[in-house]
Design an enzyme around this catalytic site. Sequence first.
Site, PDB file in Angstrom:
ATOM      1  N   CYS A 253      45.369  51.320  27.100  1.00 17.54           N
ATOM      2  CA  CYS A 253      45.307  50.437  28.269  1.00 17.54           C
ATOM      3  C   CYS A 253      44.650  51.228  29.394  1.00 17.54           C
ATOM      4  O   CYS A 253      45.007  52.384  29.628  1.00 17.54           O
ATOM      5  CB  CYS A 253      46.719  50.036  28.663  1.00 17.54           C
ATOM      6  SG  CYS A 253      46.808  49.323  30.294  1.00 17.54           S
TER       7      CYS A 253
ATOM      8  N   GLU B 154      57.720  53.228  22.926  1.00 17.96           N
ATOM      9  CA  GLU B 154      56.597  52.328  22.619  1.00 17.96           C
ATOM     10  C   GLU B 154      56.075  52.595  21.206  1.00 17.96           C
ATOM     11  O   GLU B 154      55.815  51.664  20.437  1.00 17.96           O
ATOM     12  CB  GLU B 154      55.464  52.516  23.643  1.00 17.96           C
ATOM     13  CG  GLU B 154      54.291  51.573  23.359  1.00 17.96           C
ATOM     14  CD  GLU B 154      53.029  51.911  24.135  1.00 17.96           C
ATOM     15  OE1 GLU B 154      53.117  52.165  25.349  1.00 17.96           O
ATOM     16  OE2 GLU B 154      51.952  51.919  23.519  1.00 17.96           O
TER      17      GLU B 154
ATOM     18  N   SER C 116      56.882  62.612  39.705  1.00 17.10           N
ATOM     19  CA  SER C 116      56.043  61.684  38.945  1.00 17.10           C
ATOM     20  C   SER C 116      54.715  62.367  38.593  1.00 17.10           C
ATOM     21  O   SER C 116      53.905  62.680  39.471  1.00 17.10           O
ATOM     22  CB  SER C 116      55.803  60.425  39.790  1.00 17.10           C
ATOM     23  OG  SER C 116      54.610  59.810  39.416  1.00 17.10           O
TER      24      SER C 116
END
Length: 287
Positions: free
Chosen positions: A198, A131, A226
């Site tokens: 975000c 990103e 995770s």
Amino acid sequence: MKVTLAKSAGFCFGVKRAVDTVYQQLEKRQAKPIYTFGPIIHNEEVVHDLEEKGVTVINSIEELRQQAKGEGTVIIRAHGVEKGICEEIKSMGFEIIDATCPFVLKIHRLVERHSGEGCQIVIIGNGDHPEVKGIKSWSSAENTQVISGKEDAENYRADKEKKVCIVSQTTFNYNKFQELVEIIRKKGYDIIVLNTICNATEERQTEAAGIAAQADAMIVIGGRNSSNTQKLFEICKKECKNTYYIQTVKDLDLTSFRSVDNVGITAGASTPNKIIEEVQKNVRNEL
Ligand code: SF4
């Protein structure tokens, strides 16, 4: 028995949109190959399911050139790619579907505009992340730097005659962002701060804490590795002692829920909806 499923459980808006795009393309395709530029999501189950359905993961332009013959569709992931990649793929003859999250696209536009107006650019984030590489590629400023921590911020140097425009990787921690901005501000630069973080992650955590605080038992669903699911588990466990961390419905031991009235469910950012639904259905039917 009351079962509350967190509205923000599982995929964020951008990831859901990208994953849905691939499944929609699979339904529509007419024997033409489908590629994703990198794995569409960091969830093995989803990637594996897509591979079984015939989707191929391509990791670079080179790989695309070697493996594919300019036919088929290439889907771009939620966190986007570097400037020019889409054009290059198109010029190779592929159809391209850009599933870059609109929040990331907005940062591309901001960086393009401010660097075009003469600002120097600072991107606060992890420079190795695709990103951030993508965001960086939209800057036309000679002085474009990625700052990931205190040391980088302290060592930051720029032209004091020009403005410094600061943006952030979407998933960066807000407090850390503020701290790094302050370090740069104190150096006396004329700065424009654009908070482009975000809040999907924060919303998910706040909602989970709220549900856990009301629940007699809480279920957190997500992959063992995770990190955002582990964090969710810690947050819920603080609010509700009976918090269970499961990967799929198979790990669910409903005997622990027999005497409870109020069960909450949430899930990490890479947990597919199908798994969440299965757990929810099981809890509702069995208890
Ligand atoms: Fe998800 Fe937010 Fe990233 Fe978009 S910017 S993919 S909504 S975390």
